[in-house]
Design a protein around this motif. Structure first.
Motif, PDB file in Angstrom:
ATOM      1  N   VAL A 233       0.211  -7.876  -6.644  1.00 29.99           N
ATOM      2  CA  VAL A 233       0.756  -6.732  -6.651  1.00 29.99           C
ATOM      3  C   VAL A 233      -0.174  -5.407  -6.495  1.00 29.99           C
ATOM      4  O   VAL A 233      -0.053  -4.502  -5.815  1.00 29.99           O
ATOM      5  CB  VAL A 233       1.613  -6.339  -8.177  1.00 29.99           C
ATOM      6  CG1 VAL A 233       1.815  -4.971  -8.451  1.00 29.99           C
ATOM      7  CG2 VAL A 233       2.860  -7.252  -8.232  1.00 29.99           C
ATOM      8  N   VAL A 234      -1.257  -5.797  -7.245  1.00 31.71           N
ATOM      9  CA  VAL A 234      -2.512  -4.563  -7.129  1.00 31.71           C
ATOM     10  C   VAL A 234      -2.905  -4.511  -5.554  1.00 31.71           C
ATOM     11  O   VAL A 234      -3.011  -3.475  -5.127  1.00 31.71           O
ATOM     12  CB  VAL A 234      -3.668  -4.956  -7.869  1.00 31.71           C
ATOM     13  CG1 VAL A 234      -4.613  -4.164  -7.561  1.00 31.71           C
ATOM     14  CG2 VAL A 234      -3.084  -4.901  -9.603  1.00 31.71           C
ATOM     15  N   VAL A 235      -3.012  -5.656  -4.956  1.00 36.51           N
ATOM     16  CA  VAL A 235      -3.433  -5.535  -3.510  1.00 36.51           C
ATOM     17  C   VAL A 235      -2.355  -5.013  -2.694  1.00 36.51           C
ATOM     18  O   VAL A 235      -2.833  -4.070  -1.755  1.00 36.51           O
ATOM     19  CB  VAL A 235      -3.813  -7.126  -2.964  1.00 36.51           C
ATOM     20  CG1 VAL A 235      -4.014  -7.002  -1.432  1.00 36.51           C
ATOM     21  CG2 VAL A 235      -4.760  -7.734  -3.839  1.00 36.51           C
ATOM     22  N   ALA A 236      -1.158  -5.248  -2.964  1.00 30.26           N
ATOM     23  CA  ALA A 236      -0.153  -4.728  -1.986  1.00 30.26           C
ATOM     24  C   ALA A 236      -0.083  -3.128  -1.911  1.00 30.26           C
ATOM     25  O   ALA A 236       0.029  -2.270  -1.412  1.00 30.26           O
ATOM     26  CB  ALA A 236       1.282  -5.229  -2.476  1.00 30.26           C
ATOM     27  N   VAL A 237      -0.346  -2.715  -3.371  1.00 34.42           N
ATOM     28  CA  VAL A 237      -0.211  -1.192  -3.737  1.00 34.42           C
ATOM     29  C   VAL A 237      -1.241  -0.628  -2.974  1.00 34.42           C
ATOM     30  O   VAL A 237      -0.996   0.381  -2.298  1.00 34.42           O
ATOM     31  CB  VAL A 237      -0.241  -1.092  -5.116  1.00 34.42           C
ATOM     32  CG1 VAL A 237      -0.527   0.557  -5.543  1.00 34.42           C
ATOM     33  CG2 VAL A 237       0.970  -1.641  -5.895  1.00 34.42           C
ATOM     34  N   PHE A 238      -2.593  -1.293  -3.064  1.00 36.86           N
ATOM     35  CA  PHE A 238      -3.618  -0.419  -2.662  1.00 36.86           C
ATOM     36  C   PHE A 238      -3.544  -0.692  -1.165  1.00 36.86           C
ATOM     37  O   PHE A 238      -3.774   0.368  -0.353  1.00 36.86           O
ATOM     38  CB  PHE A 238      -4.929  -1.102  -2.995  1.00 36.86           C
ATOM     39  CG  PHE A 238      -5.375  -0.612  -4.283  1.00 36.86           C
ATOM     40  CD1 PHE A 238      -6.142   0.710  -4.476  1.00 36.86           C
ATOM     41  CD2 PHE A 238      -5.256  -1.328  -5.725  1.00 36.86           C
ATOM     42  CE1 PHE A 238      -6.667   1.067  -5.510  1.00 36.86           C
ATOM     43  CE2 PHE A 238      -5.847  -0.832  -6.774  1.00 36.86           C
ATOM     44  CZ  PHE A 238      -6.383   0.463  -6.983  1.00 36.86           C
ATOM     45  N   GLY A 239      -3.153  -1.665  -0.645  1.00 40.85           N
ATOM     46  CA  GLY A 239      -3.003  -1.788   0.943  1.00 40.85           C
ATOM     47  C   GLY A 239      -2.053  -0.770   1.339  1.00 40.85           C
ATOM     48  O   GLY A 239      -2.482  -0.476   2.566  1.00 40.85           O
ATOM     49  N   GLY A 240      -0.854  -0.994   0.810  1.00 38.81           N
ATOM     50  CA  GLY A 240       0.348   0.014   1.396  1.00 38.81           C
ATOM     51  C   GLY A 240      -0.164   1.500   1.234  1.00 38.81           C
ATOM     52  O   GLY A 240      -0.077   2.167   2.091  1.00 38.81           O
ATOM     53  N   GLY A 241      -0.923   1.967   0.102  1.00 40.46           N
ATOM     54  CA  GLY A 241      -1.652   3.204   0.136  1.00 40.46           C
ATOM     55  C   GLY A 241      -2.496   3.527   1.453  1.00 40.46           C
ATOM     56  O   GLY A 241      -2.290   4.556   2.126  1.00 40.46           O
ATOM     57  N   LEU A 242      -3.459   2.637   1.737  1.00 36.95           N
ATOM     58  CA  LEU A 242      -4.353   2.990   2.705  1.00 36.95           C
ATOM     59  C   LEU A 242      -3.425   2.842   4.002  1.00 36.95           C
ATOM     60  O   LEU A 242      -3.947   3.963   5.099  1.00 36.95           O
ATOM     61  CB  LEU A 242      -5.206   1.807   2.570  1.00 36.95           C
ATOM     62  CG  LEU A 242      -6.477   1.544   1.559  1.00 36.95           C
ATOM     63  CD1 LEU A 242      -7.252   0.433   1.560  1.00 36.95           C
ATOM     64  CD2 LEU A 242      -7.178   2.856   1.605  1.00 36.95           C
ATOM     65  N   ALA A 243      -2.455   1.832   4.166  1.00 41.46           N
ATOM     66  CA  ALA A 243      -1.849   2.013   5.458  1.00 41.46           C
ATOM     67  C   ALA A 243      -1.117   3.356   5.689  1.00 41.46           C
ATOM     68  O   ALA A 243      -0.838   4.044   6.712  1.00 41.46           O
ATOM     69  CB  ALA A 243      -0.836   0.929   5.335  1.00 41.46           C
ATOM     70  N   GLY A 244      -0.410   3.889   4.287  1.00 42.53           N
ATOM     71  CA  GLY A 244       0.398   5.209   4.455  1.00 42.53           C
ATOM     72  C   GLY A 244      -0.649   6.249   4.902  1.00 42.53           C
ATOM     73  O   GLY A 244      -0.299   7.340   5.721  1.00 42.53           O
ATOM     74  N   VAL A 245      -1.842   6.331   4.315  1.00 44.82           N
ATOM     75  CA  VAL A 245      -2.851   7.428   4.561  1.00 44.82           C
ATOM     76  C   VAL A 245      -3.360   7.370   6.032  1.00 44.82           C
ATOM     77  O   VAL A 245      -3.474   8.305   6.638  1.00 44.82           O
ATOM     78  CB  VAL A 245      -4.047   7.206   3.791  1.00 44.82           C
ATOM     79  CG1 VAL A 245      -5.045   8.321   3.964  1.00 44.82           C
ATOM     80  CG2 VAL A 245      -3.529   7.612   1.916  1.00 44.82           C
ATOM     81  N   GLY A 246      -3.484   6.137   6.593  1.00 46.61           N
ATOM     82  CA  GLY A 246      -3.641   5.797   7.806  1.00 46.61           C
ATOM     83  C   GLY A 246      -2.803   6.605   8.711  1.00 46.61           C
ATOM     84  O   GLY A 246      -2.928   7.154   9.835  1.00 46.61           O
TER      85      GLY A 246
END
Length: 582
Positions: A233-246
């Motif tokens: 869950v933590v990895v998914a949240v951080f990964g999704g956030g980075l993808a959204g910012v990008g």
């Protein structure tokens, strides 16, 4: 106790008792187990107070059953010496014994000002069992011990005897190491899956404490276990956030610095008809084209229109374009007459010709639109000042404004006529016809429209319009002695005849008395003789002031020359005849 049947009182407080004489903080603590008396019931303890007996007033003696004597105490909790107590000689009358007291010892204090050692007993303090001091309990009643239950707070202690409170165990949300345990979120302390939750008698403890205690005792793999789902869950949240910012960063860059999406080429060969509404600007046109699939983005079209020098001249109307065109090619084609599919009404065209054009565009029978205009003209939107004029041949004349109209098969003639009348009315109101007509010597805006139609019909070029306007106003003046207020325009006679002839015999013109014949009638014709354009309308509002009263088309076609008197006019007539070889 008293002699009212409560039984034997409590035993005297022995001086060897470790709490003997402690009437201070220690005296407020809970008393030991009460004595058992009758039937094993606990005997209620009462404070040591002088008791009053019937017939014995004011004495300090106490008598129980069987004349058992009890020791007496002074105000400091110390028993009187035997010789200090005098028993009464007579049961009914007792004398007050002399009160003899020993000098109390001076109390000792520590460095903070608190007394040390034992404390003298307060003679007025209540017993440990009675929190309300000297309030006696009813017979047979029992008082609760407010410090004896497990839920009660411990009794207060003097500062010298207070013990420091234990420091709470530090709680952290991170993993400090193998010796300090792990966070319950990663260790899964509350979801071990072994069914031990609540079975070890520690249901009241927080889940993370139980988890740490068990891991300390068990050790091994359970101490280092991580929850895979939590980490995922933590990895998914951080990964999704980075993808959204990008993603949003890329979009921001494209919007600010990147080129707008655009097709390549001049289209895919699939034609599409596009209608651009009136008053549409670059963004509105781009939105229509994007919706129809002509261009890929609105920004690309706006940029291409701005880059083209004639881009701002794109008008409303119907255009035939292709799908998937580059923005530049779409702008270029819209500027070309090849793409226009509008019904274009030329300046000065009479209504009869306009009706025929509408019939042809709508693919209806010839004369359909003329019939609608003749029978329904009152419902087509004419202003109030444009109705009820006598001898008018067509009430809509002068109100089918020259412009480009989006007309296609399937529309009704009435709707097309309404669109044209609305355009003309809007133009006349915008130019202030109602207020300016009087300043020009006219009776109203209807006559101003008529003047504009005459200027449009007689002027050959736009440069002639203002001079032609002055000729009309000068001939309408009452002081005109050159033509006696007669316009003498061939254009009005041609309108009457429905023709456009140059050579008209004087006998034909002078013999016709129709109100539209300006050779035989003074003033203006009953109404407009055509539909004036912008330049003719503006010329009618702003004529020259050079004294022009005559004009002749010296080449018979495009060139018009003006004169101020009859002599100059005759010279122009001779010039015209010479050009024709007469």
């Amino acid at each position: 106790m008293t002699e009212y049947g409560r039984g034997q009182g409590s035993e005297p407080w022995h001086p060897d008792d470790p709490l003997y004489g402690d009437g201070g903080w220690g005296g407020q603590q809970a008393a030991p187990q009460a004595q058992q008396s009758y039937g094993g019931r606990p005997q209620q303890q009462y404070p040591q107070q002088p008791q009053q007996q019937y017939g014995d007033w004011g004495t300090g003696d106490q008598h129980g059953y069987g004349d058992q004597a009890y020791p007496q105490y002074d105000e400091y909790g110390r028993p009187y010496a035997p010789q200090q107590i005098q028993h009464p000689q007579q049961p009914g009358h007792q004398q007050q014994p002399p009160q003899q007291h020993q000098q109390p010892q001076q109390p000792q204090y520590d460095q903070n000002g608190w007394p040390t050692g034992s404390y003298p007993q307060d003679p007025y303090a209540g017993g440990p069992q009675d929190p309300y001091a000297q309030q006696p309990a009813p017979y047979g009643g029992e008082q609760s011990d407010y410090y004896g239950t497990p839920e009660a707070y411990p009794p207060p202690e003097p500062p010298g005897r207070r013990r420091p409170e234990p420091e709470p165990e530090p709680q952290t949300d991170w993993d400090p190491g193998p010796d300090q345990g792990e966070h319950a979120f990663f260790a899964g302390g509350d979801d071990d899956g072994d069914g031990r939750d609540g079975d070890d008698g520690r249901d009241g403890e927080p889940g993370d404490r139980r988890g740490r205690g068990e891991r300390r005792g068990g050790g091994g793999k359970e101490k280092k276990r991580r929850s895979g789902l939590a980490c995922l869950v933590v990895v998914a949240v951080f990964g999704g956030g980075l993808a959204g910012v990008g993603y949003f960063g890329y979009q921001f860059y494209q919007d600010r610095f990147g080129s707008a999406p655009d097709f390549a080429g001049s289209g895919n060969g699939q034609q599409v008809t596009v209608t651009i509404p009136k008053g549409s600007g670059g963004y509105a046109i781009g939105q229509v084209l994007k919706k129809m699939g002509v261009v890929k983005s609105v920004d690309a079209f706006v940029a291409a229109q701005a880059a083209n020098p004639d881009g701002k001249s794109i008008q409303d109307g119907v255009y035939t374009l292709q799908k998937e065109m580059s923005a530049a090619s779409a702008v270029e084609l819209m500027l070309s007459p090849k793409s226009r599919d509008n019904l274009i009404i030329a300046e000065g065209k009479r209504n009869a010709a306009v009706y025929e054009l509408i019939d042809a565009r709508l693919e209806v029978a010839k004369g359909t639109t003329a019939k609608v205009a003749e029978t329904r003209w009152k419902s087509l939107g004419l202003p109030d000042w444009a109705v009820n004029h006598p001898d008018v041949k067509d009430p809509l004349e002068g109100f089918l404004f020259p412009s480009s109209y989006a007309v296609a098969k399937g529309q009704k003639p009435e709707d097309v006529l309404k669109q044209m009348v609305a355009r003309a009315t809007e133009k006349y109101e915008a130019l202030g016809f109602e207020t300016k007509a009087e300043s020009l010597g006219l009776e109203g805006p209807w006559e101003l429209v008529t003047v504009a139609s005459l200027v449009q019909a007689e002027g050959k070029t736009h440069d002639d319009f203002r001079k032609m306007s002055e000729v009309i106003y000068n001939r309408l003046k009452p002081t005109n002695t050159e033509t006696n207020q007669k316009l003498q325009f061939d254009s009005s006679f041609n309108y009457l005849k429905g023709q456009s002839e140059i050579d008209i015999s004087e006998s034909e013109i002078n013999s016709n008395t129709d109100p539209y014949n300006t050779y035989t009638n003074k003033g203006l014709p009953p109404g407009p003789i055509g539909n004036p354009g912008d330049d003719a309308i503006k010329a009618a509002l702003n004529p020259t002031s050079d004294g022009w009263i005559y004009f002749v088309a010296t080449d018979g076609m495009d060139k018009t020359e003006f004169a101020r008197n009859i002599e100059e006019h005759q010279k122009l007539v001779d010039k015209f005849n010479a050009s024709r070889g007469d």
